[in-house]
Write a protein that holds these residues in place. Structure first.
Motif, PDB file in Angstrom:
ATOM      1  N   UNK A  53       5.699  39.875  -6.191  1.00 28.01           N
ATOM      2  CA  UNK A  53       6.622  40.729  -5.448  1.00 28.01           C
ATOM      3  C   UNK A  53       7.437  39.939  -4.435  1.00 28.01           C
ATOM      4  N   UNK A  54       8.528  40.549  -3.988  1.00 25.60           N
ATOM      5  CA  UNK A  54       9.398  39.919  -2.995  1.00 25.60           C
ATOM      6  C   UNK A  54       8.676  39.818  -1.657  1.00 25.60           C
ATOM      7  N   UNK A  55       9.164  38.942  -0.806  1.00 30.45           N
ATOM      8  CA  UNK A  55       8.438  38.603   0.421  1.00 30.45           C
ATOM      9  C   UNK A  55       9.300  38.738   1.676  1.00 30.45           C
ATOM     10  N   UNK A  56       8.628  38.747   2.800  1.00 33.04           N
ATOM     11  CA  UNK A  56       9.281  38.812   4.109  1.00 33.04           C
ATOM     12  C   UNK A  56       8.530  37.920   5.076  1.00 33.04           C
ATOM     13  N   UNK A  57       9.212  37.522   6.127  1.00 30.62           N
ATOM     14  CA  UNK A  57       8.583  36.795   7.230  1.00 30.62           C
ATOM     15  C   UNK A  57       8.541  37.706   8.436  1.00 30.62           C
TER      16      UNK A  57
END
Length: 227
Positions: free
Chosen positions: A123-127
């Motif tokens: 899945x896509x990620x975030x910081x």
């Protein structure tokens, strides 16, 4: 009748395969997390203080907000948080599954679909960034002293994990945050059961020549090397 027996046989094989896979995964995750890399790093200069902080599941890297190597406040704006007047000296970075971050502000908000996607999907990620006035050592927050040369490598690793807009600035995610001093940004990379939030921190430690696990998906796989 034959169709029913065949279906049960297929299900039996499928369940056995899943159980076998998970057993091997758990065993390797434990064994490989106990293998130390960069074990002999005590002779390096100790110029910069950083911290590793866990909430029991997820690990953050906490660095000085600014020093002569990098001024994070020029990239991660405190104006993008609710605590615009906060006086901060440190900033925490955490990388993880974007859906999990944005849809699970508290454990009580966790949905089965969110957990399933985080565990079994790329899945896509975030910081997630959080400003701190001070940081205190305890069993869940340990101090790591590193050289300026290796801190530069750590900074590069963190900086390269952000997606950037056309102006080369981190891309802010408009989302509900966990508190007054945090914000989310678009990240590079995919989250999976083989590359988790803790794997990201572990790779950061490897990149900056600090003690780390050969491979880990858990926070304990990191912290066991600093006891």
């Amino acid at each position: 009748m034959k169709t029913v027996k065949k279906t049960f046989k297929v299900l039996k094989v499928l369940i056995l395969a899943i159980v076998s896979f998970l057993s091997i995964y758990i065993l390797l995750a434990y064994l490989l997390s106990r293998v130390t890399v960069n074990s002999d790093c005590s002779n390096q200069s100790q110029d910069v203080v950083v911290y590793l902080k866990t909430n029991g599941v997820h690990t953050d890297i906490i660095t000085p907000l600014k020093n002569d190597i990098v001024d994070w406040s020029s990239k991660i704006k405190i104006e993008n948080t609710q605590g615009k007047d906060t006086v901060a000296c440190f900033i925490a970075f955490g990388w993880g599954d974007k859906g999990f971050y944005l849809n699970t502000p508290q454990w009580s908000d966790l949905k089965a679909s969110t957990a399933f996607n985080a565990a079994f999907w790329r899945s896509s990620t975030a910081i997630h960034t959080t400003f701190h006035r001070s940081v205190h050592e305890d069993t869940d927050c340990i101090k790591v002293l590193i050289s300026k040369e290796n801190y530069k490598k750590l900074v590069t690793y963190i900086d390269d994990s952000f997606q950037l807009d056309e102006s080369k600035n981190p891309i802010l995610i408009a989302a509900k945050t966990y508190g007054k001093n945090d914000s989310f940004y678009e990240a590079k990379g995919k989250y999976s059961m083989f590359h988790t939030c803790n794997s990201w921190v572990n790779d950061a430690l490897k990149e900056s020549n600090q003690k780390a696990a050969f491979w880990t998906v858990t926070d304990s796989g990191i912290f066991c090397h600093y006891k």
